[in-house]
Design a protein around this motif. Structure first.
Motif, PDB file in Angstrom:
ATOM      1  N   LEU A  99      -3.739   2.167   0.910  1.00 19.89           N
ATOM      2  CA  LEU A  99      -4.950   1.449   1.723  1.00 19.89           C
ATOM      3  C   LEU A  99      -4.289   0.894   3.179  1.00 19.89           C
ATOM      4  N   LEU A 100      -3.424   1.262   3.118  1.00 18.55           N
ATOM      5  CA  LEU A 100      -1.436   0.342   3.913  1.00 18.55           C
ATOM      6  C   LEU A 100      -1.264   1.087   5.115  1.00 18.55           C
ATOM      7  N   LEU A 101      -1.712   2.192   5.083  1.00 15.18           N
ATOM      8  CA  LEU A 101      -1.836   3.056   5.738  1.00 15.18           C
ATOM      9  C   LEU A 101      -2.449   2.967   7.426  1.00 15.18           C
ATOM     10  N   PRO A 102      -3.545   2.364   7.408  1.00 18.50           N
ATOM     11  CA  PRO A 102      -3.665   1.604   8.927  1.00 18.50           C
ATOM     12  C   PRO A 102      -3.540   0.895   9.442  1.00 18.50           C
ATOM     13  N   LEU A 103      -2.234  -0.306   8.709  1.00 16.71           N
ATOM     14  CA  LEU A 103      -1.857  -1.161   8.996  1.00 16.71           C
ATOM     15  C   LEU A 103      -0.690  -1.374   9.555  1.00 16.71           C
ATOM     16  N   ALA A 104      -0.363  -0.246   8.156  1.00 17.15           N
ATOM     17  CA  ALA A 104       1.406   0.572   9.041  1.00 17.15           C
ATOM     18  C   ALA A 104       1.329   1.671   9.773  1.00 17.15           C
ATOM     19  N   SER A 105       0.431   2.060   9.657  1.00 17.12           N
ATOM     20  CA  SER A 105       0.536   3.233  11.458  1.00 17.12           C
ATOM     21  C   SER A 105      -0.136   1.986  12.578  1.00 17.12           C
ATOM     22  N   PHE A 164      -9.070   3.737   6.567  1.00 15.18           N
ATOM     23  CA  PHE A 164      -8.230   4.297   5.792  1.00 15.18           C
ATOM     24  C   PHE A 164      -9.403   6.498   5.611  1.00 15.18           C
ATOM     25  N   VAL A 165     -10.348   5.957   5.403  1.00 17.26           N
ATOM     26  CA  VAL A 165     -11.367   7.257   5.766  1.00 17.26           C
ATOM     27  C   VAL A 165     -11.697   7.640   6.591  1.00 17.26           C
ATOM     28  N   LEU A 166     -11.385   6.949   7.663  1.00 15.93           N
ATOM     29  CA  LEU A 166     -12.607   7.385   8.710  1.00 15.93           C
ATOM     30  C   LEU A 166     -10.788   8.038   9.931  1.00 15.93           C
ATOM     31  N   ASP A 167      -9.998   8.184   9.187  1.00 16.68           N
ATOM     32  CA  ASP A 167      -8.874   8.638   9.153  1.00 16.68           C
ATOM     33  C   ASP A 167      -8.752  10.010   9.044  1.00 16.68           C
ATOM     34  N   ARG A 168      -9.658  10.643   8.209  1.00 14.84           N
ATOM     35  CA  ARG A 168      -9.728  12.008   7.249  1.00 14.84           C
ATOM     36  C   ARG A 168      -7.984  12.290   6.605  1.00 14.84           C
ATOM     37  N   LEU A 188      -4.574  11.676  -1.828  1.00 11.20           N
ATOM     38  CA  LEU A 188      -5.339  10.525  -1.279  1.00 11.20           C
ATOM     39  C   LEU A 188      -6.413   9.610  -1.289  1.00 11.20           C
ATOM     40  N   LEU A 189      -6.934  10.292  -0.664  1.00 10.70           N
ATOM     41  CA  LEU A 189      -8.132   9.928  -0.597  1.00 10.70           C
ATOM     42  C   LEU A 189      -8.991  10.025  -1.602  1.00 10.70           C
ATOM     43  N   VAL A 190      -8.764  10.928  -3.440  1.00  6.81           N
ATOM     44  CA  VAL A 190      -9.402  10.860  -4.015  1.00  6.81           C
ATOM     45  C   VAL A 190      -8.750   9.649  -5.093  1.00  6.81           C
ATOM     46  N   TYR A 191      -8.023   9.372  -4.949  1.00  4.98           N
ATOM     47  CA  TYR A 191      -6.513   8.495  -5.929  1.00  4.98           C
ATOM     48  C   TYR A 191      -7.372   7.229  -5.396  1.00  4.98           C
TER      49      TYR A 191
END
Length: 359
Positions: free
Chosen positions: A317-323, A277-281, A286-289
């Motif tokens: 956290l589910l953004l990488p998997l959803a993507s 998730f962090v690597l996707d900037r 969203l990052l702080v939360y």
């Protein structure tokens, strides 16, 4: 799809509960923390349990907004606190799913938002979203506060963050996101309009969380440390994960219930997803939360088996998997979702009907 996922999970759990002679309604409405919330709603604060191992469990560890809403519901409706708690959690889960969709659709696209909401409803611990617990309410406030942030509705963002802070201890993650974004915009927008609303949002956001901590501290005779002493009585503290490492070490040497290694796998997967998730900037809110939620979960000790529940509100956290699923072939995506559904429904039924450890 979210509603279908949760109704299916509850339905299968109910069938198994009836099969083994247990009440599905009682399991959903009065298990573990649910019982504490219902008691606070009915009688107020003041209950403390003393255990032979030295643990001192005071109901002051539980934040007040959820039981206050349950109390309000039982005042106007001829139903029990457990029933009101379930209705509140189910409505909040729906509002949370809608808010999650709104945030992700705003920042990314509709397909990604749709898949992410479905995945959130199929997490291994998603049965909690159907219980009289506070995670659905916290996630609803968090999602809509984040949506207000990305659409620059500052006072809404601060107000919803304050309500999140009155709901759960890790609701401070929402306030952290509001303060961080407001500070960033204040620096970037020197001399521009809207500064008063940013300041107001930053001041309002942590007020609920701080207000309850100070109230508990005053009641305990230690304004700054009273609440943390209460949490210490529950063996909950922030020690950068040292206590959790001891639990992991004990898993290797002594037999443990299935929920403990499962919790380790889920938290480990969450940590890996956070790196991706962090690597996707991602966007700053969203990052702080998400970062604060992960830090609290990984760095805190006590109730290791409950750590996956603490990550439930961390939907980004589910953004990488959803993507990945939106880019995969339909057959592959359906296979992954079906496997997650099987795991979620089966594990949820186990946790609520057979698991001996706290959720």
């Amino acid at each position: 799809m979210f509603a279908a996922a949760r109704l299916t999970g509850m339905g299968l759990m109910a069938l198994w509960a009836w099969h083994i002679g247990k009440s599905p309604r009682a399991l959903l409405a009065t298990s573990w923390d649910s019982d504490w919330y219902v008691r606070i709603a009915a009688h107020g604060y003041g209950r403390t349990l003393y255990w032979p191992d030295g643990a001192v469990q005071s109901d002051l560890a539980f934040f007040p907004l959820y039981p206050a809403l349950v109390r309000a519901g039982t005042t106007v409706l001829p139903v029990t606190g457990g029933t009101v708690g379930l209705a509140l959690s189910w409505l909040a889960a729906g509002a949370a799913a809608w808010g999650i969709y709104a945030v992700v659709e705003r920042l990314y696209d509709r397909a990604l938002a749709t898949v992410l909401v479905l995945l959130w409803g199929l997490l291994p611990h998603a049965i909690v979203l159907s219980m009289a617990y506070t995670e659905p309410l916290l996630t609803a406030f968090a999602a809509w506060s984040l949506y207000a942030l990305v659409t620059r509705r500052w006072l809404w963002a601060g107000s919803l963050a304050a309500l999140a802070g009155l709901t759960r201890p890790n609701g401070i993650a929402v306030a952290a996101a509001v303060v961080a974004v407001a500070a960033y915009e204040l620096v970037r927008r020197r001399g521009k309009n809207g500064r008063r609303r940013m300041w107001a949002a930053a001041a309002l956001a942590p007020s609920g969380w701080l207000g309850y901590l100070l109230w508990v501290g005053a009641r305990q005779g230690d304004p700054l440390g009273g609440y943390f002493a209460v949490q210490e009585g529950w063996t909950s503290r922030f020690d950068l994960g040292l206590g959790s490492l001891q639990v992991v070490r004990s898993m290797v040497t002594t037999p443990v219930f299935f929920g403990f290694p499962m919790a380790l796998v889920i938290v480990g997967a969450g940590a890996l997803l956070f790196v991706l998730f962090v690597l996707d900037r991602p966007a700053l809110p969203l990052l702080v939360y998400t970062g604060v939620l992960v830090l609290i979960t990984v760095g805190g000790s006590g109730f290791f088996e409950s750590k996956p529940r603490f990550l439930l509100p961390a939907f980004p956290l589910l953004l990488p998997l959803a993507s990945a699923l939106t880019k995969a072939r339909p057959r592959a995506a359906i296979t992954v979702i079906a496997a997650l559904a099987g795991l979620s429904f089966g594990y949820g039924a186990y946790l609520l009907t057979l698991g001996p450890m706290a959720l």
